[in-house]
Design a protein around this motif. Structure first.
Motif, PDB file in Angstrom:
ATOM      1  N   ALA A  40       0.816  -1.212   0.000  1.00 16.41           N
ATOM      2  CA  ALA A  40       0.000   0.000   0.000  1.00 16.41           C
ATOM      3  C   ALA A  40       0.850   1.263   0.000  1.00 16.41           C
ATOM      4  CB  ALA A  40      -0.946  -0.010   1.197  1.00 16.41           C
ATOM      5  N   ASP A  41       2.017   1.233   0.627  1.00 14.04           N
ATOM      6  CA  ASP A  41       2.835   2.449   0.676  1.00 14.04           C
ATOM      7  C   ASP A  41       3.529   2.739  -0.652  1.00 14.04           C
ATOM      8  OD1 ASP A  41       4.521   0.289   0.930  1.00 14.04           O
ATOM      9  OD2 ASP A  41       5.708   1.158   2.545  1.00 14.04           O
ATOM     10  N   ASN A  42       3.371   1.874  -1.650  1.00 11.74           N
ATOM     11  CA  ASN A  42       3.912   2.135  -2.986  1.00 11.74           C
ATOM     12  C   ASN A  42       2.869   2.742  -3.908  1.00 11.74           C
ATOM     13  OD1 ASN A  42       6.484   1.180  -2.468  1.00 11.74           O
ATOM     14  ND2 ASN A  42       5.969  -0.906  -3.033  1.00 11.74           N
ATOM     15  N   PHE A  43       1.636   2.899  -3.438  1.00 11.61           N
ATOM     16  CA  PHE A  43       0.597   3.470  -4.276  1.00 11.61           C
ATOM     17  C   PHE A  43       0.839   4.964  -4.482  1.00 11.61           C
ATOM     18  CE2 PHE A  43      -2.521   0.028  -2.756  1.00 11.61           C
ATOM     19  CZ  PHE A  43      -2.104  -0.828  -3.759  1.00 11.61           C
ATOM     20  N   PRO A  44       0.281   5.515  -5.512  1.00 12.51           N
ATOM     21  CA  PRO A  44       0.469   6.945  -5.778  1.00 12.51           C
ATOM     22  C   PRO A  44      -0.006   7.807  -4.609  1.00 12.51           C
ATOM     23  CG  PRO A  44      -0.558   5.875  -7.650  1.00 12.51           C
ATOM     24  CD  PRO A  44      -0.529   4.871  -6.542  1.00 12.51           C
ATOM     25  N   GLU A  45       0.572   8.996  -4.512  1.00 17.03           N
ATOM     26  CA  GLU A  45       0.227   9.920  -3.436  1.00 17.03           C
ATOM     27  C   GLU A  45      -1.270  10.207  -3.446  1.00 17.03           C
ATOM     28  OE1 GLU A  45       1.248  14.468  -2.164  1.00 17.03           O
ATOM     29  OE2 GLU A  45       2.748  13.340  -3.279  1.00 17.03           O
ATOM     30  N   GLY A  46      -1.875  10.198  -2.268  1.00 15.01           N
ATOM     31  CA  GLY A  46      -3.297  10.482  -2.151  1.00 15.01           C
ATOM     32  C   GLY A  46      -4.171   9.242  -2.128  1.00 15.01           C
ATOM     33  N   TRP A  47      -3.648   8.101  -2.537  1.00 14.79           N
ATOM     34  CA  TRP A  47      -4.432   6.866  -2.497  1.00 14.79           C
ATOM     35  C   TRP A  47      -4.489   6.366  -1.070  1.00 14.79           C
ATOM     36  CZ3 TRP A  47      -4.278   2.874  -6.916  1.00 14.79           C
ATOM     37  CH2 TRP A  47      -4.484   3.517  -8.131  1.00 14.79           C
ATOM     38  N   GLU A  48      -5.603   5.766  -0.709  1.00 12.60           N
ATOM     39  CA  GLU A  48      -5.750   5.186   0.614  1.00 12.60           C
ATOM     40  C   GLU A  48      -6.296   3.772   0.476  1.00 12.60           C
ATOM     41  OE1 GLU A  48      -7.958   7.569   3.354  1.00 12.60           O
ATOM     42  OE2 GLU A  48      -7.014   9.416   2.671  1.00 12.60           O
ATOM     43  N   PRO A  49      -5.947   2.884   1.411  1.00 11.95           N
ATOM     44  CA  PRO A  49      -6.492   1.523   1.360  1.00 11.95           C
ATOM     45  C   PRO A  49      -8.015   1.556   1.504  1.00 11.95           C
ATOM     46  CG  PRO A  49      -4.787   1.722   3.062  1.00 11.95           C
ATOM     47  CD  PRO A  49      -5.047   3.085   2.533  1.00 11.95           C
ATOM     48  N   LEU A  50      -8.692   0.586   0.896  1.00  7.07           N
ATOM     49  CA  LEU A  50     -10.144   0.506   0.997  1.00  7.07           C
ATOM     50  C   LEU A  50     -10.586   0.026   2.369  1.00  7.07           C
ATOM     51  CD1 LEU A  50     -11.044  -1.018  -2.479  1.00  7.07           C
ATOM     52  CD2 LEU A  50     -11.235   1.355  -1.746  1.00  7.07           C
ATOM     53  N   THR A  51      -9.758  -0.754   3.006  1.00  7.42           N
ATOM     54  CA  THR A  51     -10.089  -1.249   4.344  1.00  7.42           C
ATOM     55  C   THR A  51      -8.949  -0.882   5.289  1.00  7.42           C
ATOM     56  OG1 THR A  51      -9.087  -3.385   3.861  1.00  7.42           O
ATOM     57  CG2 THR A  51     -11.446  -3.195   3.480  1.00  7.42           C
ATOM     58  N   PRO A  52      -9.269  -0.633   6.540  1.00  9.44           N
ATOM     59  CA  PRO A  52      -8.205  -0.289   7.485  1.00  9.44           C
ATOM     60  C   PRO A  52      -7.352  -1.507   7.810  1.00  9.44           C
ATOM     61  CG  PRO A  52     -10.291  -0.515   8.626  1.00  9.44           C
ATOM     62  CD  PRO A  52     -10.584  -0.643   7.156  1.00  9.44           C
TER      63      PRO A  52
END
Length: 96
Positions: A40-52
């Motif tokens: 998840a920390d490699n996703f583009p800036e501003g993206w957030e996981p769908l589930t915590p």
């Protein structure tokens, strides 16, 4: 699990245009060697996981839960008994 450390140039080559998508690694002939699922920390800036992310405490609580539950067969039977067609009733939606 095997861990392989890659350098910064390889990381950029692999992840710079992936936009969080699964990355397929191919050999020279096009044969699929494997897939990489970015963290998840490699996703583009501003993206957030769908589930915590689940805490250790929550995982432990779920592991120790002994409340009511049903088997897969019981779930499928319930879905079939609901009626209305659908894949659970063996009806793909196509006309006979």
């Amino acid at each position: 699990m095997v861990r392989i450390t890659i350098d910064e140039a390889t990381r950029k080559k692999l992840f710079s245009s992936a936009n969080g998508d699964v990355i397929e690694l191919l050999d020279e002939s096009g044969k699929l060697l494997g897939r990489i699922v970015p963290q998840a920390d490699n996703f583009p800036e501003g993206w957030e996981p769908l589930t915590p992310e689940l805490t250790e405490e929550e995982l432990q609580r779920r592991a120790e839960y002994e409340g009511p539950g049903i088997t897969t067969d019981e779930l499928l039977a319930r879905l079939r008994n609901r009626g209305g067609g659908g894949a659970a009733n063996g009806n793909s939606g196509a006309e006979p």
